[in-house]
Write a protein that holds these residues in place. Structure first.
Motif, PDB file in Angstrom:
ATOM      1  N   ASN A  55      -6.485  -0.628   0.859  1.00  0.00           N
ATOM      2  CA  ASN A  55      -7.535  -1.282   0.068  1.00  0.00           C
ATOM      3  C   ASN A  55      -7.091  -1.447  -1.382  1.00  0.00           C
ATOM      4  OD1 ASN A  55     -10.498  -2.160   0.199  1.00  0.00           O
ATOM      5  ND2 ASN A  55     -10.497  -0.784  -1.581  1.00  0.00           N
ATOM      6  N   ASP A  56      -6.469  -0.399  -1.933  1.00  0.00           N
ATOM      7  CA  ASP A  56      -5.976  -0.472  -3.310  1.00  0.00           C
ATOM      8  C   ASP A  56      -4.899  -1.552  -3.445  1.00  0.00           C
ATOM      9  OD1 ASP A  56      -7.660   1.572  -4.006  1.00  0.00           O
ATOM     10  OD2 ASP A  56      -6.123   3.138  -3.975  1.00  0.00           O
ATOM     11  N   ARG A  57      -4.050  -1.676  -2.460  1.00  0.00           N
ATOM     12  CA  ARG A  57      -2.984  -2.672  -2.510  1.00  0.00           C
ATOM     13  C   ARG A  57      -3.539  -4.088  -2.403  1.00  0.00           C
ATOM     14  NH1 ARG A  57       2.017   0.221   0.901  1.00  0.00           N
ATOM     15  NH2 ARG A  57       2.655   1.570  -0.851  1.00  0.00           N
ATOM     16  N   TYR A 103       4.923  -9.770   3.445  1.00  0.00           N
ATOM     17  CA  TYR A 103       5.419  -8.409   3.245  1.00  0.00           C
ATOM     18  C   TYR A 103       5.728  -8.244   1.763  1.00  0.00           C
ATOM     19  CZ  TYR A 103       5.436  -8.235   8.265  1.00  0.00           C
ATOM     20  OH  TYR A 103       5.033  -8.261   9.582  1.00  0.00           O
ATOM     21  N   ILE A 104       4.753  -7.701   1.060  1.00  0.00           N
ATOM     22  CA  ILE A 104       4.827  -7.553  -0.389  1.00  0.00           C
ATOM     23  C   ILE A 104       5.250  -6.117  -0.695  1.00  0.00           C
ATOM     24  CG2 ILE A 104       3.498  -7.625  -2.533  1.00  0.00           C
ATOM     25  CD1 ILE A 104       1.678  -9.711  -1.193  1.00  0.00           C
ATOM     26  N   ASP A 141       9.881  -7.654  -7.019  1.00  0.00           N
ATOM     27  CA  ASP A 141      10.035  -8.524  -5.852  1.00  0.00           C
ATOM     28  C   ASP A 141       8.680  -8.970  -5.320  1.00  0.00           C
ATOM     29  OD1 ASP A 141      12.745  -8.317  -6.005  1.00  0.00           O
ATOM     30  OD2 ASP A 141      12.942  -6.791  -4.450  1.00  0.00           O
ATOM     31  N   GLY A 142       7.741  -8.023  -5.288  1.00  0.00           N
ATOM     32  CA  GLY A 142       6.401  -8.339  -4.808  1.00  0.00           C
ATOM     33  C   GLY A 142       5.696  -9.359  -5.683  1.00  0.00           C
ATOM     34  N   LYS A 143       5.950  -9.299  -6.988  1.00  0.00           N
ATOM     35  CA  LYS A 143       5.303 -10.237  -7.902  1.00  0.00           C
ATOM     36  C   LYS A 143       5.806 -11.663  -7.699  1.00  0.00           C
ATOM     37  CE  LYS A 143       3.774  -7.044 -11.449  1.00  0.00           C
ATOM     38  NZ  LYS A 143       3.796  -6.642 -12.871  1.00  0.00           N
ATOM     39  N   GLU A 144       7.051 -11.796  -7.242  1.00  0.00           N
ATOM     40  CA  GLU A 144       7.576 -13.139  -6.936  1.00  0.00           C
ATOM     41  C   GLU A 144       6.772 -13.781  -5.810  1.00  0.00           C
ATOM     42  OE1 GLU A 144      11.740 -13.367  -6.257  1.00  0.00           O
ATOM     43  OE2 GLU A 144      12.254 -12.294  -8.091  1.00  0.00           O
ATOM     44  N   ILE A 145       6.405 -12.966  -4.801  1.00  0.00           N
ATOM     45  CA  ILE A 145       5.591 -13.490  -3.694  1.00  0.00           C
ATOM     46  C   ILE A 145       4.190 -13.829  -4.184  1.00  0.00           C
ATOM     47  CG2 ILE A 145       4.606 -12.967  -1.427  1.00  0.00           C
ATOM     48  CD1 ILE A 145       7.010 -11.224  -0.853  1.00  0.00           C
ATOM     49  N   ILE A 146       3.635 -12.973  -5.045  1.00  0.00           N
ATOM     50  CA  ILE A 146       2.303 -13.241  -5.589  1.00  0.00           C
ATOM     51  C   ILE A 146       2.300 -14.549  -6.383  1.00  0.00           C
ATOM     52  CG2 ILE A 146       0.589 -12.428  -7.266  1.00  0.00           C
ATOM     53  CD1 ILE A 146       1.145  -9.596  -6.262  1.00  0.00           C
ATOM     54  N   ARG A 189       3.175  -2.808   8.193  1.00  0.00           N
ATOM     55  CA  ARG A 189       2.881  -2.610   6.764  1.00  0.00           C
ATOM     56  C   ARG A 189       2.924  -3.976   6.078  1.00  0.00           C
ATOM     57  NH1 ARG A 189       6.484   1.833   7.776  1.00  0.00           N
ATOM     58  NH2 ARG A 189       8.217   0.701   6.821  1.00  0.00           N
ATOM     59  N   ARG A 190       1.780  -4.612   5.978  1.00  0.00           N
ATOM     60  CA  ARG A 190       1.759  -6.021   5.580  1.00  0.00           C
ATOM     61  C   ARG A 190       0.501  -6.353   4.784  1.00  0.00           C
ATOM     62  NH1 ARG A 190      -0.701  -5.131  10.297  1.00  0.00           N
ATOM     63  NH2 ARG A 190      -2.385  -6.528  10.988  1.00  0.00           N
ATOM     64  N   VAL A 191       0.527  -7.541   4.207  1.00  0.00           N
ATOM     65  CA  VAL A 191      -0.679  -8.123   3.584  1.00  0.00           C
ATOM     66  C   VAL A 191      -0.932  -9.437   4.288  1.00  0.00           C
ATOM     67  CG1 VAL A 191      -1.614  -9.181   1.497  1.00  0.00           C
ATOM     68  CG2 VAL A 191      -0.329  -7.041   1.335  1.00  0.00           C
ATOM     69  N   GLU A 192      -2.179  -9.655   4.701  1.00  0.00           N
ATOM     70  CA  GLU A 192      -2.547 -10.912   5.360  1.00  0.00           C
ATOM     71  C   GLU A 192      -3.487 -11.687   4.444  1.00  0.00           C
ATOM     72  OE1 GLU A 192      -4.038 -10.615   9.300  1.00  0.00           O
ATOM     73  OE2 GLU A 192      -2.262  -9.562  10.071  1.00  0.00           O
TER      74      GLU A 192
END
Length: 326
Positions: free
Chosen positions: A275-277, A222-223, A235-240, A319-322
């Motif tokens: 797709n953009d995300r 969950y980014i 916060d999302g960049k920490e997961i990346i 609402r997720r990224v797999e």
């Protein structure tokens, strides 16, 4: 001299009358205030004695005979309910039961039967009544700003609503709060077993991602992105960064990055956004040194939900990224 004495006597008499009138007015005001709820800090749970009777397991008691739940009750392991307690109106957290109540087809609902059944039973097990009166419009307005479940099943707490509230204090099951209200057609019942949140959120690590990819073939993340955009938040960049570390731990790993949304809004817009995300995540990984040949990205919009999109909680999970291991 007699004139001075007469004037003094008159003044004393007038002061005494004014004092008596003010006392009467204050008593009247106190009575008015006692019919509603004020917010203060006077209540302490320590005032309630522990019960000695066995009270059963959550939700601790059945409904009276010929009384049934109108719909499926709201039951949650952790949530909040506002309770009137003496001169306060308090949000209490814990395990929740909230239900609308009605009679059966054979036996119509009786307001008196419903209320007396609960009052008598709760008193018999040692529960203490901490409120019996009407809520105010101010109580409702305050709750409306802070209660996430306002208007849901079995919701209690509206202006001029007559409510009875009991507290059951136990040594083994904690503090239990019960409130109910009724009119001549139906009733409402709330039960809460006070408790703290069992925190299940944990920081995503590279080891977690590698483990999921190797054991399950995918890792669900969950980014955080900016609202309705593909820009990754801090916060999302920490997961990346953790995804990058996972890929560096195993140079043979290749992944497909798949973006997913809930079903809110336009389907075509959601598919483009997902797709953009997904591509935004891929580009961030390339920027921190991951070989582009190890990555691919695609958005699916709301095509593959993990859960039915029937609540805000489930929509959030969709609402997720797999990351899919290739």
């Amino acid at each position: 001299m007699k004139r001075i004495i007469l004037l003094l006597s008159t003044t004393i008499l007038l002061c005494s009358c004014n004092k008596s009138e003010n006392t009467t007015d204050n008593n009247t005001n106190d009575e008015i205030l006692n019919d509603s709820i004020k917010v203060s800090n006077s209540f302490s749970i320590e005032e309630i004695p522990f019960v000695t009777n066995e009270i059963g397991d959550f939700p601790f008691f059945s409904l009276p005979e010929n009384i049934v739940e109108m719909n499926k009750p709201l039951i949650r392991d952790f949530d909040v309910i506002y309770f009137p307690i003496k001169d306060q109106y308090l949000p209490i957290e814990g395990k929740v039961y909230k239900a609308n109540i009605r009679g059966t087809r054979e036996v119509p609902f009786s307001q008196h039967y419903f209320i007396k059944s609960f009052e008598d039973y709760l008193t018999s097990i040692g529960a203490v009544k901490v409120f019996d009166g009407k809520l105010t419009k101010e109580n409702y307005e305050n709750r409306k700003e802070n209660d996430p479940n306002i208007g849901d099943e079995g919701d209690i707490g509206y202006g001029d609503e007559a409510v009875k509230c009991f507290v059951i204090r136990t040594k083994d099951k904690g503090n239990i709060y019960v409130q109910f209200s009724a009119d001549n057609a139906s009733g409402k019942l709330n039960i809460l077993q006070e408790g703290k949140l069992n925190q299940t959120i944990k920081k995503i690590s590279a080891d977690d991602i590698v483990k999921d990819l190797n054991e399950k073939g995918k890792s669900i993340l969950y980014i955080n992105f900016d609202l309705d955009k593909s820009n990754v938040t801090s916060d999302g960049k920490e997961i990346i960064n953790q995804i990058s570390e996972a890929l560096k731990k195993d140079n043979s790993l290749k992944i497909s990055i798949e973006g997913h949304t809930d079903n809110s809004g336009d389907g075509n817009h959601n598919k483009k956004l997902s797709n953009d995300r997904a591509n935004s995540v891929m580009n961030n990984l390339i920027e921190v040194g991951i070989d582009k040949n190890r990555l691919s990205a695609k958005g699916f919009g709301a095509e593959n939900p993990l859960f039915a999109n029937d609540s805000e909680e489930n929509k959030a999970k969709n609402r997720r990224v797999e990351l899919i291991k290739l």
